[in-house]
Design an enzyme around this catalytic site. Structure first.
Site, PDB file in Angstrom:
ATOM      1  N   GLU A  32      18.864  56.235  67.486  1.00  0.00           N
ATOM      2  CA  GLU A  32      19.881  56.635  67.960  1.00  0.00           C
ATOM      3  C   GLU A  32      21.305  55.762  67.496  1.00  0.00           C
ATOM      4  O   GLU A  32      21.900  56.602  67.591  1.00  0.00           O
ATOM      5  CB  GLU A  32      19.866  56.068  69.382  1.00  0.00           C
ATOM      6  CG  GLU A  32      18.727  56.958  71.021  1.00  0.00           C
ATOM      7  CD  GLU A  32      17.651  56.131  70.601  1.00  0.00           C
ATOM      8  OE1 GLU A  32      17.655  55.509  69.738  1.00  0.00           O
ATOM      9  OE2 GLU A  32      17.264  56.269  71.863  1.00  0.00           O
ATOM     10  N   GLY A  78      14.527  59.464  72.911  1.00  0.00           N
ATOM     11  CA  GLY A  78      13.584  59.102  74.692  1.00  0.00           C
ATOM     12  C   GLY A  78      12.312  59.409  74.308  1.00  0.00           C
ATOM     13  O   GLY A  78      11.574  58.930  75.883  1.00  0.00           O
ATOM     14  N   ALA A 108      15.505  62.587  72.914  1.00  0.00           N
ATOM     15  CA  ALA A 108      16.721  63.691  74.177  1.00  0.00           C
ATOM     16  C   ALA A 108      17.624  64.649  74.028  1.00  0.00           C
ATOM     17  O   ALA A 108      17.026  64.409  71.920  1.00  0.00           O
ATOM     18  CB  ALA A 108      18.041  62.714  74.664  1.00  0.00           C
ATOM     19  N   GLU A 129      10.772  56.438  73.836  1.00  0.00           N
ATOM     20  CA  GLU A 129      10.841  55.604  74.751  1.00  0.00           C
ATOM     21  C   GLU A 129      10.001  56.058  76.258  1.00  0.00           C
ATOM     22  O   GLU A 129       9.416  54.795  77.171  1.00  0.00           O
ATOM     23  CB  GLU A 129      12.626  55.506  75.823  1.00  0.00           C
ATOM     24  CG  GLU A 129      12.945  55.064  74.792  1.00  0.00           C
ATOM     25  CD  GLU A 129      15.107  55.198  75.007  1.00  0.00           C
ATOM     26  OE1 GLU A 129      15.324  56.529  74.541  1.00  0.00           O
ATOM     27  OE2 GLU A 129      15.441  53.777  75.772  1.00  0.00           O
TER      28      GLU A 129
HETATM   29  C1  HXC Z   1      16.704  69.115  70.533  1.00  0.00           C
HETATM   30  C2  HXC Z   1      15.615  69.131  68.022  1.00  0.00           C
HETATM   31  C3  HXC Z   1      15.540  67.972  68.888  1.00  0.00           C
HETATM   32  C4  HXC Z   1      15.920  66.758  69.276  1.00  0.00           C
HETATM   33  C5  HXC Z   1      14.511  68.505  66.861  1.00  0.00           C
HETATM   34  N1  HXC Z   1      14.804  69.541  67.097  1.00  0.00           N
HETATM   35  N2  HXC Z   1      14.745  67.538  67.076  1.00  0.00           N
HETATM   36  N3  HXC Z   1      16.487  69.714  69.493  1.00  0.00           N
HETATM   37  N4  HXC Z   1      16.736  67.480  70.321  1.00  0.00           N
HETATM   38  N5  HXC Z   1      16.075  65.870  69.569  1.00  0.00           N
HETATM   39  C6  HXC Z   1      14.954  70.466  66.885  1.00  0.00           C
HETATM   40  C7  HXC Z   1      15.389  71.049  65.422  1.00  0.00           C
HETATM   41  O1  HXC Z   1      16.595  71.082  65.356  1.00  0.00           O
HETATM   42  C8  HXC Z   1      14.468  71.877  64.614  1.00  0.00           C
HETATM   43  O2  HXC Z   1      15.418  72.955  65.372  1.00  0.00           O
HETATM   44  C9  HXC Z   1      13.068  71.787  65.344  1.00  0.00           C
HETATM   45  O3  HXC Z   1      13.622  71.341  66.203  1.00  0.00           O
HETATM   46  C10 HXC Z   1      12.589  71.089  64.421  1.00  0.00           C
HETATM   47  O4  HXC Z   1      13.113  70.334  63.472  1.00  0.00           O
HETATM   48  P1  HXC Z   1      13.261  69.644  62.077  1.00  0.00           P
HETATM   49  O5  HXC Z   1      14.324  68.768  61.808  1.00  0.00           O
HETATM   50  O6  HXC Z   1      13.487  70.781  61.389  1.00  0.00           O
HETATM   51  O7  HXC Z   1      11.801  69.570  61.510  1.00  0.00           O
HETATM   52  P2  HXC Z   1      11.476  68.239  60.789  1.00  0.00           P
HETATM   53  O8  HXC Z   1      12.690  68.536  59.908  1.00  0.00           O
HETATM   54  O9  HXC Z   1      10.288  68.244  60.404  1.00  0.00           O
HETATM   55  O10 HXC Z   1      12.489  66.892  61.819  1.00  0.00           O
HETATM   56  C11 HXC Z   1      11.644  66.230  62.008  1.00  0.00           C
HETATM   57  C12 HXC Z   1      12.066  65.285  62.973  1.00  0.00           C
HETATM   58  C13 HXC Z   1      14.271  65.866  63.084  1.00  0.00           C
HETATM   59  C14 HXC Z   1      12.300  64.055  61.874  1.00  0.00           C
HETATM   60  C15 HXC Z   1      11.522  64.730  64.253  1.00  0.00           C
HETATM   61  O11 HXC Z   1      14.215  66.431  63.862  1.00  0.00           O
HETATM   62  C16 HXC Z   1      14.753  64.296  63.556  1.00  0.00           C
HETATM   63  O12 HXC Z   1      14.959  63.482  63.323  1.00  0.00           O
HETATM   64  N6  HXC Z   1      15.265  65.052  64.469  1.00  0.00           N
HETATM   65  C17 HXC Z   1      15.791  63.832  65.902  1.00  0.00           C
HETATM   66  C18 HXC Z   1      15.696  62.309  66.219  1.00  0.00           C
HETATM   67  C19 HXC Z   1      16.770  62.412  67.306  1.00  0.00           C
HETATM   68  O13 HXC Z   1      17.321  61.224  66.633  1.00  0.00           O
HETATM   69  N7  HXC Z   1      15.684  61.968  68.007  1.00  0.00           N
HETATM   70  C20 HXC Z   1      17.013  60.737  69.466  1.00  0.00           C
HETATM   71  C21 HXC Z   1      17.080  62.164  70.273  1.00  0.00           C
HETATM   72  S1  HXC Z   1      19.052  60.601  70.950  1.00  0.00           S
HETATM   73  P3  HXC Z   1      15.654  74.636  64.736  1.00  0.00           P
HETATM   74  O14 HXC Z   1      16.905  75.707  65.782  1.00  0.00           O
HETATM   75  O15 HXC Z   1      16.995  74.076  63.574  1.00  0.00           O
HETATM   76  O16 HXC Z   1      14.596  75.207  64.187  1.00  0.00           O
HETATM   77  C22 HXC Z   1      18.623  60.415  72.269  1.00  0.00           C
HETATM   78  C23 HXC Z   1      18.500  59.086  72.893  1.00  0.00           C
HETATM   79  C24 HXC Z   1      18.063  59.186  74.131  1.00  0.00           C
HETATM   80  O17 HXC Z   1      16.593  60.234  72.424  1.00  0.00           O
HETATM   81  C25 HXC Z   1      19.596  58.304  75.306  1.00  0.00           C
HETATM   82  C26 HXC Z   1      20.322  58.686  76.330  1.00  0.00           C
HETATM   83  C27 HXC Z   1      20.545  58.834  76.638  1.00  0.00           C
END
Ligand code: HXC
Length: 256
Positions: A130, A107, A62, A110
């Protein structure tokens, strides 16, 4: 946006394309995906590949900035929308495969779980992180993951939020196969090709029997199997398949 294309053999390909955010699923992107899936469903496509554009991610989950500051009502609606879109994907009558190259988190994983199959490239990394955000999976992960890998493994992955590499994912049944690095659409098409030699009715009835049976008792599941196998038996493709066997020739299925 979603890139939409079709490969020879009627295989539809949907690629999430929001590369600056690692293909994260904003509300808008979820709606785009819903509409794209509806178009696939209404088309003559015989299989579906879902993947992410670019080389880095299938989908990072997400959209986190968008989650910040949502009202509780927004959040409930968000989970409902995500669940509905993914449920539609899981109930498509054609087989679908998620090709996971790079990251599939939250997500994003998922979404892959909602597909009929998952294929990963060796560099793929996936997980349901999450809890690290103080959240829990909300797009079906708490329900589909245990059905796939068992309750114990699912709880361990969801409560730790840890990252799983491709080889472990294959070992625990989270992904069906590890493919060589390559073009995701071609990987997905190659994975589906042997199944798509068969008629779509048989594929659909078999999928339904397995998936609906997993949600109920063995007794009811056997009844579902009986009903669906009778429907398959009555299809023109079944008549053709059995006749072809008797005539010692390959069948010519017409999805009828
Ligand atoms: C928005 C995101 C994002 C996300 C990464 N980015 N994940 N933007 N939403 N989920 C963005 C970063 O902010 C960054 O933007 C760019 O993408 C590159 O990411 P980096 O972190 O710089 O890359 P890297 O160091 O290679 O790390 C990759 C990663 C990390 C390990 C995937 O980005 C990460 O941990 N992302 C979050 C993953 C996560 O927690 N997902 C679950 C979300 S909650 P900028 O502008 O800074 O360059 C969910 C809940 C669903 O899904 C249900 C809800 C009801």
């Amino acid at each position: 946006m979603i890139q939409e294309s079709t490969l020879p053999g009627g295989i539809a390909v949907l690629a999430l394309d929001r590369q600056k955010a690692l293909n994260a699923l904003s509300f808008e992107q979820l709606r785009n995906l819903d509409l794209a899936v509806e178009r696939v469903s209404a088309s003559a496509a015989r299989g579906l590949v879902i993947t992410g554009a670019g080389s880095k991610a299938f989908c990072a989950g997400a959209d986190i900035p968008e989650l910040v500051g949502r009202t509780l009502r927004d959040e409930h609606e968000g989970a409902r929308l995500g669940q509905e879109v993914f449920q539609r994907i899981s109930q498509l009558r054609i087989p679908s495969v998620a090709v996971i190259h790079g990251y599939a988190f939250g997500g994003g994983l998922e979404l892959a779980l909602a597909c009929t199959f998952r294929v990963a490239t060796p560099a793929a990394r996936m997980g349901l992180p999450e809890v690290k955000l103080g959240l829990i999976p909300g797009y079906g992960g708490t329900q589909r993951l245990p059905r796939l890998v068992g309750e114990g493994r699912a709880l361990e992955l969801i409560l730790s939020g840890r990252t799983v590499k491709a080889d472990e994912a294959e070992r625990i049944g989270l992904v069906n196969q590890i493919a060589e690095e390559g073009e995701p659409a071609a990987i997905g098409a190659a994975y589906l090709a042997p199944m798509l030699q068969h008629g779509l009715h048989a594929l659909d009835f078999a999928r339904q029997a397995v998936q609906r049976g997993m949600q109920t008792s063995l007794e009811l599941g056997l009844r579902i199997e009986r009903d669906l196998s009778t429907l398959a038996y009555r299809s023109a493709d079944a008549a053709e398949g059995m006749q072809a066997f008797l005539e010692k020739r390959p069948p010519c299925f017409k999805d009828a």
